[in-house]
Design a protein around this motif. Structure first.
Motif, PDB file in Angstrom:
ATOM      1  N   GLU A  98       0.441  -1.397   0.099  1.00 53.61           N
ATOM      2  CA  GLU A  98       0.226   0.151  -0.008  1.00 53.61           C
ATOM      3  C   GLU A  98       0.574   1.405  -0.052  1.00 53.61           C
ATOM      4  N   HIS A  99       0.734   1.931  -0.793  1.00 50.25           N
ATOM      5  CA  HIS A  99       0.678   3.214  -0.674  1.00 50.25           C
ATOM      6  C   HIS A  99       0.832   4.123   1.311  1.00 50.25           C
ATOM      7  N   TRP A 100       2.136   4.338   2.006  1.00 51.80           N
ATOM      8  CA  TRP A 100       2.168   5.110   3.484  1.00 51.80           C
ATOM      9  C   TRP A 100       1.378   5.520   3.739  1.00 51.80           C
ATOM     10  N   LYS A 101       1.489   7.021   2.788  1.00 44.69           N
ATOM     11  CA  LYS A 101       0.215   8.231   3.336  1.00 44.69           C
ATOM     12  C   LYS A 101      -0.349   8.096   3.164  1.00 44.69           C
ATOM     13  N   THR A 102      -0.782   7.288   2.392  1.00 47.59           N
ATOM     14  CA  THR A 102      -2.913   6.284   2.461  1.00 47.59           C
ATOM     15  C   THR A 102      -2.841   5.758   3.140  1.00 47.59           C
ATOM     16  N   SER A 103      -2.456   4.806   3.463  1.00 45.11           N
ATOM     17  CA  SER A 103      -2.615   3.547   4.003  1.00 45.11           C
ATOM     18  C   SER A 103      -2.905   3.503   5.365  1.00 45.11           C
ATOM     19  N   ALA A 104      -4.516   2.589   5.665  1.00 52.30           N
ATOM     20  CA  ALA A 104      -5.122   2.210   7.009  1.00 52.30           C
ATOM     21  C   ALA A 104      -4.027   2.123   7.602  1.00 52.30           C
ATOM     22  N   LEU A 105      -2.683   0.895   6.759  1.00 51.63           N
ATOM     23  CA  LEU A 105      -1.918   0.467   8.126  1.00 51.63           C
ATOM     24  C   LEU A 105      -1.195   1.926   9.258  1.00 51.63           C
ATOM     25  N   ARG A 106      -0.782   2.813   8.282  1.00 53.60           N
ATOM     26  CA  ARG A 106      -0.259   4.109   8.836  1.00 53.60           C
ATOM     27  C   ARG A 106      -0.854   4.542  10.090  1.00 53.60           C
ATOM     28  N   ASP A 107      -2.350   4.419   9.839  1.00 56.07           N
ATOM     29  CA  ASP A 107      -3.268   5.350  10.632  1.00 56.07           C
ATOM     30  C   ASP A 107      -3.925   4.325  11.686  1.00 56.07           C
ATOM     31  N   ALA A 108      -3.836   3.300  12.065  1.00 58.04           N
ATOM     32  CA  ALA A 108      -3.825   1.897  12.475  1.00 58.04           C
ATOM     33  C   ALA A 108      -2.731   1.584  13.624  1.00 58.04           C
ATOM     34  N   THR A 109      -1.750   2.117  12.646  1.00 59.59           N
ATOM     35  CA  THR A 109      -0.232   1.851  14.114  1.00 59.59           C
ATOM     36  C   THR A 109      -0.424   3.495  14.387  1.00 59.59           C
ATOM     37  N   THR A 110      -0.673   4.614  14.229  1.00 58.08           N
ATOM     38  CA  THR A 110      -0.016   5.760  14.493  1.00 58.08           C
ATOM     39  C   THR A 110      -1.705   5.301  16.150  1.00 58.08           C
ATOM     40  N   ALA A 111      -2.645   5.018  15.653  1.00 53.46           N
ATOM     41  CA  ALA A 111      -3.708   5.012  16.850  1.00 53.46           C
ATOM     42  C   ALA A 111      -2.838   3.665  17.978  1.00 53.46           C
ATOM     43  N   LEU A 112      -2.450   2.398  17.471  1.00 48.91           N
ATOM     44  CA  LEU A 112      -2.400   1.634  18.516  1.00 48.91           C
ATOM     45  C   LEU A 112      -0.917   2.454  19.391  1.00 48.91           C
ATOM     46  N   VAL A 113       0.473   3.119  18.934  1.00 51.20           N
ATOM     47  CA  VAL A 113       0.973   4.392  19.907  1.00 51.20           C
ATOM     48  C   VAL A 113       0.243   4.598  20.556  1.00 51.20           C
TER      49      VAL A 113
END
Length: 135
Positions: A99-114
């Motif tokens: 996935e494109h990192w800047k718009t990835s749902a995984l990016r949002d999920a990771t920041t939420a986990l932190v």
């Protein structure tokens, strides 16, 4: 006084002047956390008497996995890892790369986990120890 229960040593304090042949007692404040305390006493008594201690069912398997991921993510971030590196460990490097990192749902999920992991470390973990309250 020390008790062996389930492979753990439990220290029990007996009040001064109470003879050793008098059964132990537990005092439970009757407040909003009373049910949690009663459950704790039940688990302690089961362990002391050598009975099976039921597993903790307060968290679903999904909630336990998220709690683990929160701590992993926070630990990684505090050790200097990037969010992308953390996502690779938790979700898999191939999945993150797909996935494109800047718009990835995984990016949002990771920041939420932190973020949620930091909140748990700051004292939010106490909510895990309490019964779910019904309004």
């Amino acid at each position: 006084m020390l008790f062996e229960a389930s492979g753990q040593t439990i220290r029990i304090v007996r009040l001064a002047g109470v003879p050793p042949d008098v059964p132990l007692a537990a005092s439970v404040p009757l407040d909003a956390d009373g049910f949690d305390r009663i459950e704790g006493i039940d688990r302690l008594l089961r362990a002391l008497l050598g009975r099976a201690v039921p597993g903790d069912r307060r968290l679903t398997p999904q909630q336990k996995r998220r709690q683990r991921h929160m701590l992993q993510a926070t630990d990684g971030r505090m050790a200097g890892a990037t969010y992308r590196d953390i996502a690779g460990v938790i979700f898999g490097v191939d999945r993150v790369a797909s996935e494109h990192w800047k718009t990835s749902a995984l990016r949002d999920a990771t920041t939420a986990l932190v973020k949620d992991g930091l909140a748990m470390i700051a004292g939010g973990y106490r909510a895990l120890l309490r019964h779910r309250r019904h309004p």
